[in-house]
Design a protein around this motif. Structure first.
Motif, mmCIF file in Angstrom:
data_model
loop_
_atom_site.group_PDB
_atom_site.id
_atom_site.type_symbol
_atom_site.label_atom_id
_atom_site.label_comp_id
_atom_site.label_asym_id
_atom_site.label_seq_id
_atom_site.Cartn_x
_atom_site.Cartn_y
_atom_site.Cartn_z
ATOM 1 N N SER A 166 37.093 -25.713 -24.636
ATOM 2 C CA SER A 166 36.528 -24.362 -24.714
ATOM 3 C C SER A 166 37.278 -23.467 -23.765
ATOM 4 O O SER A 166 37.770 -23.895 -22.724
ATOM 5 C CB SER A 166 35.037 -24.379 -24.368
ATOM 6 O OG SER A 166 34.539 -23.082 -24.334
ATOM 7 N N ASN A 167 37.324 -22.229 -24.104
ATOM 8 C CA ASN A 167 37.980 -21.252 -23.253
ATOM 9 C C ASN A 167 36.988 -20.497 -22.388
ATOM 10 O O ASN A 167 37.373 -19.625 -21.627
ATOM 11 C CB ASN A 167 38.758 -20.240 -24.108
ATOM 12 C CG ASN A 167 37.841 -19.344 -24.883
ATOM 13 O OD1 ASN A 167 36.884 -19.812 -25.490
ATOM 14 N ND2 ASN A 167 38.131 -18.049 -24.896
ATOM 15 N N THR B 202 46.634 -13.001 -21.937
ATOM 16 C CA THR B 202 46.082 -13.178 -23.283
ATOM 17 C C THR B 202 44.820 -12.333 -23.417
ATOM 18 O O THR B 202 43.998 -12.279 -22.500
ATOM 19 C CB THR B 202 45.756 -14.660 -23.549
ATOM 20 O OG1 THR B 202 46.946 -15.430 -23.427
ATOM 21 C CG2 THR B 202 45.179 -14.847 -24.948
ATOM 22 N N ARG C 69 35.243 -12.566 -28.586
ATOM 23 C CA ARG C 69 35.158 -14.022 -28.416
ATOM 24 C C ARG C 69 35.693 -14.800 -29.627
ATOM 25 O O ARG C 69 35.278 -15.924 -29.885
ATOM 26 C CB ARG C 69 33.720 -14.447 -28.126
ATOM 27 C CG ARG C 69 33.152 -13.839 -26.845
ATOM 28 C CD ARG C 69 31.801 -14.415 -26.498
ATOM 29 N NE ARG C 69 31.335 -13.904 -25.223
ATOM 30 C CZ ARG C 69 30.607 -12.805 -25.073
ATOM 31 N NH1 ARG C 69 30.280 -12.116 -26.137
ATOM 32 N NH2 ARG C 69 30.220 -12.399 -23.886
ATOM 33 N N ASP C 70 36.545 -14.179 -30.378
ATOM 34 C CA ASP C 70 37.077 -14.783 -31.594
ATOM 35 C C ASP C 70 38.530 -15.167 -31.351
ATOM 36 O O ASP C 70 39.394 -14.296 -31.206
ATOM 37 C CB ASP C 70 36.977 -13.798 -32.751
ATOM 38 C CG ASP C 70 37.269 -14.444 -34.092
ATOM 39 O OD1 ASP C 70 37.709 -15.611 -34.102
ATOM 40 O OD2 ASP C 70 37.051 -13.781 -35.135
ATOM 41 N N HIS C 71 38.813 -16.479 -31.323
ATOM 42 C CA HIS C 71 40.181 -16.935 -31.080
ATOM 43 C C HIS C 71 41.088 -16.627 -32.263
ATOM 44 O O HIS C 71 42.311 -16.729 -32.135
ATOM 45 C CB HIS C 71 40.178 -18.431 -30.779
ATOM 46 C CG HIS C 71 39.714 -18.736 -29.385
ATOM 47 N ND1 HIS C 71 40.587 -18.881 -28.322
ATOM 48 C CD2 HIS C 71 38.474 -18.883 -28.863
ATOM 49 C CE1 HIS C 71 39.911 -19.131 -27.217
ATOM 50 N NE2 HIS C 71 38.627 -19.137 -27.511
ATOM 51 N N ARG C 72 40.528 -16.266 -33.395
ATOM 52 C CA ARG C 72 41.358 -15.801 -34.498
ATOM 53 C C ARG C 72 41.880 -14.395 -34.240
ATOM 54 O O ARG C 72 42.789 -13.936 -34.938
ATOM 55 C CB ARG C 72 40.551 -15.824 -35.801
ATOM 56 C CG ARG C 72 40.138 -17.207 -36.252
ATOM 57 C CD ARG C 72 39.054 -17.145 -37.328
ATOM 58 N NE ARG C 72 37.808 -16.609 -36.811
ATOM 59 C CZ ARG C 72 36.684 -16.531 -37.518
ATOM 60 N NH1 ARG C 72 36.667 -16.967 -38.774
ATOM 61 N NH2 ARG C 72 35.579 -16.030 -36.992
ATOM 62 N N ARG D 248 31.376 -13.235 -33.191
ATOM 63 C CA ARG D 248 32.661 -13.198 -33.877
ATOM 64 C C ARG D 248 32.571 -12.497 -35.229
ATOM 65 O O ARG D 248 33.457 -11.720 -35.595
ATOM 66 C CB ARG D 248 33.195 -14.624 -34.043
ATOM 67 C CG ARG D 248 33.532 -15.311 -32.721
ATOM 68 C CD ARG D 248 33.911 -16.755 -32.925
ATOM 69 N NE ARG D 248 32.778 -17.558 -33.383
ATOM 70 C CZ ARG D 248 32.849 -18.865 -33.622
ATOM 71 N NH1 ARG D 248 33.992 -19.507 -33.450
ATOM 72 N NH2 ARG D 248 31.778 -19.516 -34.022
ATOM 73 N N ALA E 38 43.037 -13.395 -31.121
ATOM 74 C CA ALA E 38 43.631 -13.520 -29.786
ATOM 75 C C ALA E 38 45.070 -12.997 -29.817
ATOM 76 O O ALA E 38 45.835 -13.284 -30.744
ATOM 77 C CB ALA E 38 43.596 -14.965 -29.327
ATOM 78 N N ILE F 153 41.456 -11.663 -25.886
ATOM 79 C CA ILE F 153 40.603 -12.195 -26.955
ATOM 80 C C ILE F 153 39.501 -11.175 -27.224
ATOM 81 O O ILE F 153 38.750 -10.808 -26.321
ATOM 82 C CB ILE F 153 39.992 -13.555 -26.561
ATOM 83 C CG1 ILE F 153 41.098 -14.559 -26.219
ATOM 84 C CG2 ILE F 153 39.114 -14.097 -27.689
ATOM 85 C CD1 ILE F 153 40.581 -15.878 -25.687
ATOM 86 N N LYS G 192 48.545 -12.895 -27.553
ATOM 87 C CA LYS G 192 49.241 -13.509 -26.428
ATOM 88 C C LYS G 192 50.447 -12.662 -26.026
ATOM 89 O O LYS G 192 50.883 -11.785 -26.770
ATOM 90 C CB LYS G 192 49.674 -14.926 -26.788
ATOM 91 C CG LYS G 192 48.511 -15.860 -27.149
ATOM 92 C CD LYS G 192 49.012 -17.255 -27.496
ATOM 93 C CE LYS G 192 47.843 -18.166 -27.844
ATOM 94 N NZ LYS G 192 48.291 -19.538 -28.198
#
Length: 794
Positions: free
Chosen positions: A525-526, A727, A732-735, A480, A737, A729, A739
């Protein structure tokens, strides 16, 4: 012999205590055993015990750091081991031994000429070896040749640059910026890292001042040139301490003498250098002891090499690393000739970390009757005083300081011809070895899929101009923070392509230390069930796979930090030993072989026509998923119950350019049902080490298919054909992401510097799209170089 190479964690870490005074003399047999325990083995990548070798190397260096006799003994053992590895063709040991040898040479008080000659001859023989051995051998052969002619030069220049000592003869400066991911270093890990860096400054006793560093430079330079036969190290050390601030005069004299000898190329036998340093030595001793007779020689003193200046930052969204670099550059004692007004700096650097270019700034229209000419202002008016319209500005942008609304210098938005030439020169110096096809959408006729690594001093015909400032950026975290670095680096290059500010003055060097927190199996977790355990540090695992010395020292450090945090928490009163900062110092000083990773550009279109398209970049991984089908994929029982249309997901269209080893890339397209896709730029094993993307669909094998669909490509268009958004991403950083996405398009990221030259060419109407002039030598793609010890060893 008691073999404690696979050491016990508690006993080894408990022994990390500072030693008072000089270390005891270590026999060559013990040094040999320590070296053998440090060397990487074939089984290190599978065994967790390999992570301890970084601690063993650190312990070996501590044994010899405080005793000149140990340093010289270590050098003899290392050169013998290198010559033996050459005879036995044991290449896996050459680079670790060579780095350890050079590290010891810098800190050894005096080295006889015979040893210099053997090391230099060995490095020359490495030129017949394939890369990276030949490149590293050439670099070290040049350093040894200069050090043999001018003893103590490497130590002197390293101290001056890293500690920013004011002088008139060597105007180069370096600084280490440690950037940690706040998602990982938010509690005890961050406290341990910050405390370690703070303890590093006081590792040699009290916090050293510039005068202390000057004294060390004078001590080491005189000892390295005269040796124990003509120099009494203890008397010299005491005399320098008694001088206090007056030592700066002798520091400037020694520096001028050594640099003059280096500029002359060490012509002659060095007698002029030794004669001048002997004269300075006698002056220093005679001034300190008026009545004592001068002795011909004596025991040499140790001159420990301090860690370079470091600054620690948690890389939050509010931190603009380029503004931090600019402030360091502006505050430097050597930057007066590059001084730039604050207004101009703010304009060039932008308003925030996410503001890539000045043209993208939010503009506020304000009616004004100001002619723009300063002489037209009333006598009582101050051109830099905020106007009465600041309130309107504040309402639109409350976080901006009111003083920003004032008259500024007129700055040309278009890049000048001089800036374009300088940017082109910088690109040629750095990436000429990549060829002209990298990143080109038209194909890769002259570009292979082999990932480039190592410095290109053997192939690059353009001499790289040495910049006076070097910023060594060390990022710590998982994939990330690498994505964060990639995005910041892309915006930096884009900003510099519009107006040069840091590119031609500051040399950027990137380093990466993979650090992961222990995963919690019960946490939401995703990640899919079929993902490997170490995917969060995919790039760190890759560097460990291709560079065994990186695996032993740097990857092992990432595994040690959580353990150090636990020990510090259990025993908070224990004295802090700067282990982490010592390893970082070793990494930035000896890790000069970059591995180049392609940065990929992604254009994201949303399902809603109201949303504007988004442009972003990534480095390691892209995940595409349809949230409504994620639960179905996780349930094995529902596989047999649900229909294929319900389970597999919506129909998507995939257009891609399939890359082949032959270079005959083929455009492909297909429509398929899938619940998502994984796009990876980092290979999982050495057999698949190709510089391209791997697209894998989240589709289990069926009767008509023999396995999951996977493609190698560099250009991808992924689009949902049904009214079901997905979605995305990045890294691997959900910040990061996105949608409600309808389609994405991925291509290799073009270097903004190359785009500027193409824009100039189109405006000047120089003809068709055929490459000409220096453009055909420029790299079209934008790679991110991560420094390692050896690059890629095949």
């Amino acid at each position: 012999m008691t073999n404690k190479a696979p050491w016990d964690n508690s006993s080894r870490l408990s022994s990390m205590e500072p030693t008072a005074g000089s270390s005891p003399t270590v026999s060559e047999a013990e040094l040999y055993r320590s070296i053998q325990a440090v060397l990487p083995r074939e089984t290190d990548k599978q065994l967790p015990g390999c992570f301890n070798k970084g601690m063993l190397r650190w312990t070996l260096h501590k044994k010899v750091q405080n005793n000149p006799a140990n340093s010289l003994s270590l050098l003899w053992v290392l050169i013998k081991e290198l010559e033996k590895a050459e005879r036995w063709d044991s290449r896996s040991s050459i680079i670790p031994l060579l780095h350890t040898l050079m590290w010891a040479i810098v800190q050894t008080a005096f080295i006889p000429d015979e040893l210099y000659k053997r090391v230099y001859e060995f490095c020359k023989r490495l030129l017949t070896f394939p890369n990276p051995y030949g490149t590293i051998g050439l670099s070290y052969a040049r350093q040894i040749r200069t050090e043999r002619a001018v003893p103590g030069l490497m130590y002197q220049r390293m101290i001056i640059a890293e500690q920013a000592l004011k002088n008139e003869h060597y105007p180069f400066q370096e600084r280490v910026f440690v950037l940690a991911d706040p998602e990982i270093f938010y509690d005890s890990l961050g406290e341990v890292l910050m405390g370690d860096i703070e303890a590093s400054a006081a590792a040699l006793g009290e916090c050293p001042s510039p005068v202390d560093h000057m004294r060390s430079v004078v001590q080491h330079s005189i000892q390295a040139a005269l040796g124990a036969e003509k120099c009494d190290g203890q008397k010299l050390d005491q005399a320098l301490r008694d001088m206090g601030q007056d030592v700066e005069t002798y520091f400037q004299e020694v520096l001028a003498t050594v640099e003059q000898s280096a500029e002359e190329g060490g012509r002659g036998d060095g007698e002029a250098l030794r004669s001048r340093l002997l004269q300075l030595y006698k002056e220093i001793i005679s001034d300190a002891a008026d009545s004592e007779p001068l002795s011909d020689g004596g025991q040499l003193c140790n001159c420990p090499l301090p860690n370079p200046g470091m600054s620690f930052h948690l890389w939050t969204e509010d931190l603009d690393i380029w503004r931090v670099l600019a402030k360091w550059f502006r505050s430097s004692s050597m930057s007066e000739q590059f001084s730039l007004g604050q207004e101009s700096e703010d304009f060039v650097l932008g308003e925030s970390p996410t503001d890539p270019t000045p043209s993208d700034m939010t503009r506020f229209s304000i009616m004004s009757n100001d002619s723009g000419i300063e002489r037209d202002l009333p006598p009582s008016a101050d051109p830099y005083t905020p106007s009465s319209l600041d309130s309107a500005w504040e309402q639109c942008k409350s976080e901006q300081d009111s003083s920003r609304l004032s008259r500024r210098r007129a700055i040309k938005m278009k890049p000048s011809v001089k800036d374009n030439i300088m940017l082109m020169q910088d690109t040629l110096e750095d990436h000429v070895g990549l060829g002209g096809g990298s990143g080109c959408r038209g194909g890769r006729k002259e570009q292979t899929l082999q990932r480039r690594a190592g410095s290109n001093v053997l192939q690059n015909p353009f001499n790289k101009q040495q910049k006076q400032f070097t910023a060594r950026i060390v990022v710590m975290g998982d994939d990330r923070i690498l994505g964060h670095l990639t995005k910041a680096y892309y915006f930096f290059r884009k900003r510099e392509a519009r107006r040069l500010f840091l590119t031609m003055k500051v040399n950027l060097q990137f380093y990466y230390i993979p650090v992961c927190r222990p995963t919690n199996p019960t946490s939401p977790s995703n990640e899919n069930l079929n993902k490997p355990k170490e995917t969060l540090c995919a790039l760190g695992s890759y560097l460990s796979m291709v560079d065994p010395w990186y695996n032993s020292n740097i990857r092992g450090l990432g595994c040690m930090i959580p353990k150090l945090a636990e020990m510090q928490k259990a025993n908070p009163g224990r004295p802090k030993e700067p282990f982490i900062s010592d390893v970082i110092s070793y990494y930035v000083r000896t890790g000069h072989q970059p591995v180049y990773f392609t940065i990929y550009y992604v254009k994201i279109l949303f399902n809603s026509i109201i949303k504007d398209p988004v442009e972003d970049v990534f480095l390691t991984h892209v995940e595409v998923e349809f949230p409504e089908f994620r639960q179905n994929m996780a349930s094995a029982k529902e596989k047999q119950k649900k229909s294929s249309g319900e389970f597999y997901g919506p129909v998507v269209s995939i257009n891609y350019r399939r890359v082949l080893l032959s270079g005959r890339d083929v455009d492909k397209g297909l429509s398929v049902r899938t619940s998502g896709a994984q796009i990876s730029a980092i290979p999982n094993n050495e057999a698949e080490d190709l510089n391209c993307l791997t697209l894998t669909l989240n589709e289990p094998p069926t009767k008509s298919k023999h396995g999951a669909q996977s493609f190698r490509t560099n250009n991808i268009k992924f689009r949902s054909l049904e009214s079901r958004p997905f979605t995305v991403i990045l890294d691997r950083d959900h910040r990061r992401a996105y949608k409600d996405v309808q389609s994405i398009e991925i291509t290799p990221c073009l270097d903004p510097g190359y785009c500027v030259t193409q824009t100039m060419k189109s405006k000047l109407k120089l003809g068709d799209d055929k490459e000409s002039g220096l453009s055909k030598y420029m790299n079209k793609g934008l790679p991110l170089p991560i420094n390692t010890f050896a690059g890629i060893i095949t």
